[in-house]
Design a protein around this motif. Sequence first.
Motif, mmCIF file in Angstrom:
data_model
loop_
_atom_site.group_PDB
_atom_site.id
_atom_site.type_symbol
_atom_site.label_atom_id
_atom_site.label_comp_id
_atom_site.label_asym_id
_atom_site.label_seq_id
_atom_site.Cartn_x
_atom_site.Cartn_y
_atom_site.Cartn_z
ATOM 1 N N ILE A 1 0.838 -1.208 0.000
ATOM 2 C CA ILE A 1 0.000 0.000 0.000
ATOM 3 C C ILE A 1 0.870 1.255 0.000
ATOM 4 O O ILE A 1 0.619 2.198 -0.756
ATOM 5 C CB ILE A 1 -0.942 0.003 1.217
ATOM 6 N N MET A 2 1.896 1.279 0.850
ATOM 7 C CA MET A 2 2.788 2.434 0.885
ATOM 8 C C MET A 2 3.500 2.619 -0.450
ATOM 9 O O MET A 2 3.735 3.750 -0.891
ATOM 10 C CB MET A 2 3.795 2.294 2.028
ATOM 11 N N LEU A 3 3.843 1.516 -1.090
ATOM 12 C CA LEU A 3 4.479 1.576 -2.406
ATOM 13 C C LEU A 3 3.546 2.219 -3.432
ATOM 14 O O LEU A 3 3.944 3.113 -4.191
ATOM 15 C CB LEU A 3 4.865 0.163 -2.856
ATOM 16 N N ILE A 4 2.285 1.786 -3.424
ATOM 17 C CA ILE A 4 1.286 2.342 -4.356
ATOM 18 C C ILE A 4 1.067 3.824 -4.099
ATOM 19 O O ILE A 4 1.004 4.635 -5.030
ATOM 20 C CB ILE A 4 -0.043 1.569 -4.246
ATOM 21 N N VAL A 5 0.961 4.197 -2.818
ATOM 22 C CA VAL A 5 0.744 5.598 -2.457
ATOM 23 C C VAL A 5 1.910 6.462 -2.926
ATOM 24 O O VAL A 5 1.713 7.574 -3.449
ATOM 25 C CB VAL A 5 0.536 5.753 -0.934
ATOM 26 N N GLU A 6 3.152 5.967 -2.758
ATOM 27 C CA GLU A 6 4.313 6.729 -3.200
ATOM 28 C C GLU A 6 4.345 6.876 -4.718
ATOM 29 O O GLU A 6 4.745 7.921 -5.248
ATOM 30 C CB GLU A 6 5.607 6.060 -2.715
ATOM 31 N N ILE A 7 3.909 5.850 -5.436
ATOM 32 C CA ILE A 7 3.829 5.945 -6.899
ATOM 33 C C ILE A 7 2.814 7.010 -7.296
ATOM 34 O O ILE A 7 3.085 7.861 -8.156
ATOM 35 C CB ILE A 7 3.442 4.578 -7.513
ATOM 36 N N LEU A 8 1.635 6.987 -6.652
ATOM 37 C CA LEU A 8 0.600 7.986 -6.943
ATOM 38 C C LEU A 8 1.082 9.395 -6.617
ATOM 39 O O LEU A 8 0.823 10.346 -7.352
ATOM 40 C CB LEU A 8 -0.666 7.675 -6.143
ATOM 41 N N ARG A 9 1.802 9.513 -5.484
ATOM 42 C CA ARG A 9 2.315 10.819 -5.086
ATOM 43 C C ARG A 9 3.305 11.353 -6.124
ATOM 44 O O ARG A 9 3.256 12.530 -6.505
ATOM 45 C CB ARG A 9 3.005 10.711 -3.723
ATOM 46 N N ASN A 10 4.219 10.489 -6.567
ATOM 47 C CA ASN A 10 5.231 10.927 -7.521
ATOM 48 C C ASN A 10 4.680 11.139 -8.926
ATOM 49 O O ASN A 10 5.313 11.802 -9.752
ATOM 50 C CB ASN A 10 6.387 9.916 -7.558
ATOM 51 N N LEU A 11 3.510 10.598 -9.201
ATOM 52 C CA LEU A 11 2.833 10.854 -10.474
ATOM 53 C C LEU A 11 1.914 12.076 -10.385
ATOM 54 O O LEU A 11 1.217 12.404 -11.345
ATOM 55 C CB LEU A 11 2.010 9.631 -10.893
ATOM 56 N N SER A 12 1.903 12.703 -9.187
ATOM 57 C CA SER A 12 1.088 13.915 -8.930
ATOM 58 C C SER A 12 -0.414 13.641 -9.001
ATOM 59 O O SER A 12 -1.202 14.555 -9.237
ATOM 60 C CB SER A 12 1.467 15.034 -9.916
ATOM 61 N N ILE A 13 -0.819 12.379 -8.788
ATOM 62 C CA ILE A 13 -2.250 12.054 -8.802
ATOM 63 C C ILE A 13 -2.970 12.774 -7.670
ATOM 64 O O ILE A 13 -4.084 13.296 -7.852
ATOM 65 C CB ILE A 13 -2.466 10.527 -8.678
ATOM 66 N N PHE A 14 -2.354 12.808 -6.471
ATOM 67 C CA PHE A 14 -2.961 13.511 -5.343
ATOM 68 C C PHE A 14 -3.146 14.995 -5.650
ATOM 69 O O PHE A 14 -4.157 15.595 -5.306
ATOM 70 C CB PHE A 14 -2.113 13.348 -4.078
ATOM 71 N N GLU A 15 -2.150 15.567 -6.296
ATOM 72 C CA GLU A 15 -2.211 16.981 -6.661
ATOM 73 C C GLU A 15 -3.406 17.251 -7.576
ATOM 74 O O GLU A 15 -4.161 18.221 -7.381
ATOM 75 C CB GLU A 15 -0.914 17.384 -7.361
#
Length: 337
Positions: free
Chosen positions: A53-67
Motif C-alpha cells: 500500500i505504501m508503495l502504491i501511495v508513493e507511486i501515486l504521489r510521484n505521479l502527482s495524482i494527489f495533486e
Amino acid sequence: MNEFSSKFSDFFKKEIIFFISLILAIISCFFVKPTLNYSTYINWDTIILLFVIMLIVEILRNLSIFEILVRKLLVKVKNTRYLVLFLVFTCFFSSIFITNDVSLIIFVPFAILALRKVDRSDLIIITVSMQTIASNVGCMVLPIGAPHNIVMYTVSRIPFESFFLLLLPYIIVSVVFLVVVSLFVPKEGIVLPEFRKIDVNYDAFFKRVFIGIDYYLLLTFIALFVLIGNLENIPFFNALFTKWITGNEVLMGVAASQVISNVPAAMLLSGFSSNYEAIIIGINIGGFGTLIASMANLISFKILVREHGEFKIRYLVIFTVLNVILMMILLGVYILA
C-alpha cells in the motif's frame, strides 16, 4: 562525536515510537529465549500489505495524482468546515471497505496537501486527529474494516449482520461526536492559489518511490508483534491474563489496547475467553485513547510527523484529548446498555 550525538538525538525524536517498541521487544527477549518460533509471532500478511500500500501511495504521489485530485476537490468545496468534514468522512466511508490502515495511508497525505494548498496548515492537526478517529469508527461497520475485527470475525464466526448490530450504538455515538467536534472548525471561505502546470519528474522515479516508503513503520509493527508474542509465553503474564480476562473482557479489551494496541489485544483475549461479543466491543472502544491503541493511530502520526515535524507535540495533545473523551463516552454507552 557531538555531531553524531546530535544527529542520533534528532533521529531518536523523529522515530521515538519505533525505538520504544524495539526496546520493549528486546527486553521481552530476555524472558523468552529467541528461537525460530519468533517468526510465527509476526503477521506477515499485514506487513506485506502495508508495504504494498505504501508503495502504491508513493507511486501515486510521484505521479502527482494527489495533486490533481486535490485541485478538483478545492474547486468544489466552499469553506474550511466543509473541507475538513469531507476529508474526515472520506476516511470514515473508505475504512469500511479498505480497512482503517489503508484509508489513513491514502487520505492523510491527501488532506495535508489540500490544506496546504489553501494556506490552512493551522487546520492540519485537528483534521488528521479527526481522520484517525473516523477511520477507527468506520472500520466497525463491517468485520473486514480492520485487522482486529478480521481476527475476531474469524475466531467467533459471528454473522456480518450481528457484528454490525453489536457495534452500531458505538458507531452512531462516534459519528455524532465527530460532527460536534467539526463545529469548532471555523467556517471561513477558501482562497484558491494560482495553480501552475503539473510536471511529473521521471528521473530516478522508482528510486524516489522506494526512498519515500516508511520502513521504520514496518519495523515498529514487527517489534510490537515480537513483544506480544513473548508476553503470551511468559508464565507470569499468562497466569495474570487467565485470572483477569474472564468476566472482564470489555474493560480488559480497552485496557490492553492502550498498551499493546487492539490487534494484539484481540489475539490475546480471544485465547483466554470465548465471550467474543464482549471482546469485540472492548477492542473497538480500546482503539481510541493512546497513540498505540490502534496501529492506525501510529500510521497517521508517522505521516504527520514526516510532513510537519513541528506539529508533533501539539498533535499528540489534541489527538489524545479527543480520543480519551470519545473512549470515555463509549464506555458510558456500554455501561448504560
